[in-house]
Scaffold this motif. Structure first.
Motif, PDB file in Angstrom:
ATOM      1  N   LEU A 128       1.125  -1.470   0.286  1.00 43.16           N
ATOM      2  CA  LEU A 128      -0.018   0.178   0.353  1.00 43.16           C
ATOM      3  C   LEU A 128       0.857   1.366   0.417  1.00 43.16           C
ATOM      4  O   LEU A 128       0.742   2.232  -1.143  1.00 43.16           O
ATOM      5  CB  LEU A 128      -0.991   0.016   1.149  1.00 43.16           C
ATOM      6  CG  LEU A 128      -1.934   1.192   0.859  1.00 43.16           C
ATOM      7  CD1 LEU A 128      -3.015   1.311   0.105  1.00 43.16           C
ATOM      8  CD2 LEU A 128      -2.697   0.897   2.747  1.00 43.16           C
ATOM      9  N   VAL A 129       1.472   1.166   0.370  1.00 43.37           N
ATOM     10  CA  VAL A 129       2.624   2.897   1.204  1.00 43.37           C
ATOM     11  C   VAL A 129       3.230   2.802  -0.067  1.00 43.37           C
ATOM     12  O   VAL A 129       3.387   3.582  -0.672  1.00 43.37           O
ATOM     13  CB  VAL A 129       3.534   2.660   1.864  1.00 43.37           C
ATOM     14  CG1 VAL A 129       4.693   2.871   1.909  1.00 43.37           C
ATOM     15  CG2 VAL A 129       2.661   2.684   3.430  1.00 43.37           C
ATOM     16  N   SER A 130       4.006   1.634  -0.451  1.00 38.87           N
ATOM     17  CA  SER A 130       4.745   1.566  -2.071  1.00 38.87           C
ATOM     18  C   SER A 130       3.612   2.664  -3.338  1.00 38.87           C
ATOM     19  O   SER A 130       4.626   3.531  -4.299  1.00 38.87           O
ATOM     20  CB  SER A 130       5.436   0.348  -3.606  1.00 38.87           C
ATOM     21  OG  SER A 130       3.929  -0.223  -3.237  1.00 38.87           O
ATOM     22  N   ARG A 131       2.140   2.212  -3.245  1.00 40.29           N
ATOM     23  CA  ARG A 131       1.196   3.048  -4.010  1.00 40.29           C
ATOM     24  C   ARG A 131       1.110   4.274  -3.915  1.00 40.29           C
ATOM     25  O   ARG A 131       0.784   5.277  -4.123  1.00 40.29           O
ATOM     26  CB  ARG A 131      -0.359   1.740  -4.482  1.00 40.29           C
ATOM     27  CG  ARG A 131       0.496   0.740  -5.470  1.00 40.29           C
ATOM     28  CD  ARG A 131      -0.595  -0.186  -4.560  1.00 40.29           C
ATOM     29  NE  ARG A 131      -2.445  -0.212  -5.204  1.00 40.29           N
ATOM     30  CZ  ARG A 131      -2.858  -0.434  -3.980  1.00 40.29           C
ATOM     31  NH1 ARG A 131      -2.543  -1.919  -3.680  1.00 40.29           N
ATOM     32  NH2 ARG A 131      -3.709  -0.585  -4.494  1.00 40.29           N
ATOM     33  N   ILE A 132       1.246   4.413  -2.377  1.00 36.33           N
ATOM     34  CA  ILE A 132       0.415   5.993  -2.313  1.00 36.33           C
ATOM     35  C   ILE A 132       1.963   6.359  -2.151  1.00 36.33           C
ATOM     36  O   ILE A 132       1.162   8.537  -2.043  1.00 36.33           O
ATOM     37  CB  ILE A 132      -0.075   6.183  -0.401  1.00 36.33           C
ATOM     38  CG1 ILE A 132      -0.770   4.934  -0.686  1.00 36.33           C
ATOM     39  CG2 ILE A 132      -0.122   7.050  -0.101  1.00 36.33           C
ATOM     40  CD1 ILE A 132      -1.751   4.474   1.218  1.00 36.33           C
ATOM     41  N   PHE A 166      -1.266   6.709   9.705  1.00 36.31           N
ATOM     42  CA  PHE A 166       0.179   7.057  10.232  1.00 36.31           C
ATOM     43  C   PHE A 166       1.434   7.136  10.112  1.00 36.31           C
ATOM     44  O   PHE A 166       1.973   8.174  10.695  1.00 36.31           O
ATOM     45  CB  PHE A 166      -0.227   5.749  11.570  1.00 36.31           C
ATOM     46  CG  PHE A 166       0.434   6.260  12.838  1.00 36.31           C
ATOM     47  CD1 PHE A 166       0.253   7.319  13.808  1.00 36.31           C
ATOM     48  CD2 PHE A 166       1.303   5.937  13.028  1.00 36.31           C
ATOM     49  CE1 PHE A 166       0.763   6.821  14.706  1.00 36.31           C
ATOM     50  CE2 PHE A 166       2.471   5.509  14.465  1.00 36.31           C
ATOM     51  CZ  PHE A 166       2.132   6.733  15.317  1.00 36.31           C
ATOM     52  N   LEU A 167       2.228   6.161   8.821  1.00 34.20           N
ATOM     53  CA  LEU A 167       3.356   6.123   8.317  1.00 34.20           C
ATOM     54  C   LEU A 167       3.814   7.245   8.093  1.00 34.20           C
ATOM     55  O   LEU A 167       4.521   8.278   7.832  1.00 34.20           O
ATOM     56  CB  LEU A 167       3.426   4.886   7.828  1.00 34.20           C
ATOM     57  CG  LEU A 167       4.802   4.787   7.256  1.00 34.20           C
ATOM     58  CD1 LEU A 167       6.064   4.472   8.284  1.00 34.20           C
ATOM     59  CD2 LEU A 167       5.314   3.869   5.864  1.00 34.20           C
ATOM     60  N   ILE A 168       3.203   8.107   6.960  1.00 32.54           N
ATOM     61  CA  ILE A 168       2.642   8.931   5.821  1.00 32.54           C
ATOM     62  C   ILE A 168       3.064  10.422   7.394  1.00 32.54           C
ATOM     63  O   ILE A 168       3.301  11.605   6.432  1.00 32.54           O
ATOM     64  CB  ILE A 168       1.895   9.340   5.213  1.00 32.54           C
ATOM     65  CG1 ILE A 168       2.247   8.370   3.586  1.00 32.54           C
ATOM     66  CG2 ILE A 168       2.230  10.193   3.968  1.00 32.54           C
ATOM     67  CD1 ILE A 168       0.747   7.079   3.019  1.00 32.54           C
ATOM     68  N   GLU A 186       9.857  13.943   9.094  1.00 32.40           N
ATOM     69  CA  GLU A 186      10.625  13.527   9.930  1.00 32.40           C
ATOM     70  C   GLU A 186      11.508  11.975   9.219  1.00 32.40           C
ATOM     71  O   GLU A 186      12.872  12.375   9.488  1.00 32.40           O
ATOM     72  CB  GLU A 186       9.799  12.673  12.120  1.00 32.40           C
ATOM     73  CG  GLU A 186       9.062  14.245  12.529  1.00 32.40           C
ATOM     74  CD  GLU A 186       7.358  14.996  11.654  1.00 32.40           C
ATOM     75  OE1 GLU A 186       8.061  15.406  12.355  1.00 32.40           O
ATOM     76  OE2 GLU A 186       7.584  14.244  10.299  1.00 32.40           O
ATOM     77  N   ILE A 187      10.542  11.044   8.395  1.00 32.50           N
ATOM     78  CA  ILE A 187      11.002   9.596   8.023  1.00 32.50           C
ATOM     79  C   ILE A 187      12.303  10.801   7.164  1.00 32.50           C
ATOM     80  O   ILE A 187      13.443  10.147   6.863  1.00 32.50           O
ATOM     81  CB  ILE A 187      10.324   9.754   7.573  1.00 32.50           C
ATOM     82  CG1 ILE A 187       8.977   8.434   8.988  1.00 32.50           C
ATOM     83  CG2 ILE A 187      11.093   7.644   6.771  1.00 32.50           C
ATOM     84  CD1 ILE A 187       8.203   8.425   7.775  1.00 32.50           C
ATOM     85  N   LEU A 188      12.237  11.497   6.049  1.00 34.17           N
ATOM     86  CA  LEU A 188      12.662  11.567   4.916  1.00 34.17           C
ATOM     87  C   LEU A 188      13.729  12.670   5.853  1.00 34.17           C
ATOM     88  O   LEU A 188      14.557  13.090   4.695  1.00 34.17           O
ATOM     89  CB  LEU A 188      12.369  12.637   3.395  1.00 34.17           C
ATOM     90  CG  LEU A 188      11.001  12.059   3.175  1.00 34.17           C
ATOM     91  CD1 LEU A 188      10.262  12.187   2.559  1.00 34.17           C
ATOM     92  CD2 LEU A 188      11.966  10.080   2.327  1.00 34.17           C
ATOM     93  N   SER A 189      13.752  13.443   6.742  1.00 33.38           N
ATOM     94  CA  SER A 189      15.083  14.185   7.566  1.00 33.38           C
ATOM     95  C   SER A 189      16.214  13.261   7.654  1.00 33.38           C
ATOM     96  O   SER A 189      17.452  13.345   8.019  1.00 33.38           O
ATOM     97  CB  SER A 189      14.907  14.937   8.529  1.00 33.38           C
ATOM     98  OG  SER A 189      14.421  14.055   9.483  1.00 33.38           O
ATOM     99  N   MET A 190      15.916  11.729   8.181  1.00 31.99           N
ATOM    100  CA  MET A 190      16.555  10.544   8.240  1.00 31.99           C
ATOM    101  C   MET A 190      17.672  10.592   7.582  1.00 31.99           C
ATOM    102  O   MET A 190      17.728  10.503   6.479  1.00 31.99           O
ATOM    103  CB  MET A 190      15.662   9.458   9.114  1.00 31.99           C
ATOM    104  CG  MET A 190      15.706  10.221  10.364  1.00 31.99           C
ATOM    105  SD  MET A 190      16.432  10.222  11.879  1.00 31.99           S
ATOM    106  CE  MET A 190      15.405  11.169  12.729  1.00 31.99           C
ATOM    107  N   VAL A 191      19.189  10.264   8.151  1.00 27.83           N
ATOM    108  CA  VAL A 191      20.231   9.874   7.017  1.00 27.83           C
ATOM    109  C   VAL A 191      20.554   8.277   7.306  1.00 27.83           C
ATOM    110  O   VAL A 191      21.882   8.429   6.588  1.00 27.83           O
ATOM    111  CB  VAL A 191      21.237  11.169   7.155  1.00 27.83           C
ATOM    112  CG1 VAL A 191      20.596  12.386   6.684  1.00 27.83           C
ATOM    113  CG2 VAL A 191      22.075  11.453   8.977  1.00 27.83           C
ATOM    114  N   ASP A 192      20.157   7.670   8.787  1.00 31.78           N
ATOM    115  CA  ASP A 192      20.474   6.881   8.370  1.00 31.78           C
ATOM    116  C   ASP A 192      19.530   5.845   9.022  1.00 31.78           C
ATOM    117  O   ASP A 192      18.908   5.682   9.412  1.00 31.78           O
ATOM    118  CB  ASP A 192      22.449   6.886   9.287  1.00 31.78           C
ATOM    119  CG  ASP A 192      21.706   7.041  10.898  1.00 31.78           C
ATOM    120  OD1 ASP A 192      20.043   6.816  11.245  1.00 31.78           O
ATOM    121  OD2 ASP A 192      22.834   6.895  11.554  1.00 31.78           O
TER     122      ASP A 192
END
Length: 305
Positions: free
Chosen positions: A183-187, A248-250, A255-261
């Motif tokens: 689902l997330v891969s589509r959204i 909830f994930l989205i 915050e997710i996309l600002s993590m670098v490891d």
């Protein structure tokens, strides 16, 4: 239907105990029969206790009981209510009876969390102040017994719909985590590819989201509000929950996309900052999940990449 549509957007506190009993199918819609059914079911539960509870020391069941006994103090460790011996004993009885009456799954960690919202909601009927600090032993014994029996039956009804989450190797959860990934891969391709890039597996964070129905990620008040909707929505705890997890994930996209490891990503995903969340945030989450469900549920192939 009227009850379902009104409950979807949240149930007022004073209406919640009776509404939850109705929505879970424990209480009949027919008013004349309610008292009779409640009396019978409560007696039936305490019949199980008399019949089975002494067997917790038997060779066959002692491992089950031991696991429950270990898990209960870890259920909601920060809420004083759940540190009371009276309350811990209630949970031990409920979980043990459920486990031996459901040998296909038995007791699995995670099920202990599912008693909590029912117990708190049914307790709130007798407590005007803050439930989380209330001394349960102060209530009349009959009241305590009724709360226990009703919590058992409503939790059982909930588990009937998601029992494959807890059978051997937990196939229900494996499938739901796979479905979430798909689902997330589509959204949101960005998040999906980001996880791939840093080798984050969905199972590493979403297993708990499915196993504990997001209860470990949200304050208890938010779980209770979430369950108003889950009980009003067909397959709320199974199918709709998937869309809530995606929303909830989205919600944490930035915050997710600002993590670098990998380390940082996993730390974030296992400790999402929801401590200040309330009804408003849950309402927005549910609205977004509803939108996703209607955009992507059984979507035609052009949604699938």
């Amino acid at each position: 239907i009227y009850l379902h549509s009104h409950s979807w957007s949240g149930i007022p506190r004073e209406m919640r105990p009776v509404t939850w009993r109705l929505l879970s199918g424990y209480l009949p819609a027919n008013k004349e029969r309610r008292e009779l059914v409640l009396t019978r079911k409560r007696e039936e539960y305490f019949g199980f206790i008399e019949q089975y509870y002494h067997s917790r020391a038997d060779e066959q069941y002692k491992d089950t009981y031991r696991q429950i006994h270990i898990d209960i103090p870890r259920t909601n460790p920060l809420i004083p209510l759940f540190q009371q011996p009276t309350v811990q004993e209630v949970f031990e009885r409920i979980l043990f009876i459920w486990a031996i009456r459901h040998p296909a799954s038995g007791y699995v960690q995670g099920i202990n969390d599912l008693v909590t919202p029912f117990f708190v909601v049914f307790l709130s009927e007798f407590v005007s102040e803050d439930v989380e600090n209330f001394e349960v032993a102060a209530l009349p014994i009959d009241t305590q017994r009724n709360i226990e029996a009703d919590s058992f039956w409503c939790m059982s009804k909930l588990l009937d719909g998601i029992q494959d989450n807890y059978t051997f190797a937990q196939p229900g959860i494996q499938n739901k985590v796979k479905a979430l990934e798909e689902l997330v891969s589509r959204i949101d391709e960005d998040i999906h590819n980001y996880f791939k890039r840093y080798e984050v597996e969905y199972l590493q964070f979403a297993f708990r989201w499915m196993n504990n129905l997001l209860m470990r990620e949200l304050p208890l008040r938010c779980t209770i509000r979430l369950w108003d909707t889950y009980q009003a929505e067909a397959e709320g705890f199974s199918h709709f929950h998937l869309y809530v997890c995606a929303a909830f994930l989205i919600e944490w996209r930035k915050e997710i996309l600002s993590m670098v490891d990998f380390q940082g990503l996993l730390m974030l995903l296992q400790n999402l900052p929801t401590i200040h969340w309330g009804n408003e945030e849950v309402g927005l989450l549910l609205a977004e999940a509803y939108r996703l469900k209607y955009t992507f549920a059984d979507a035609p192939s052009h949604y699938k990449r």
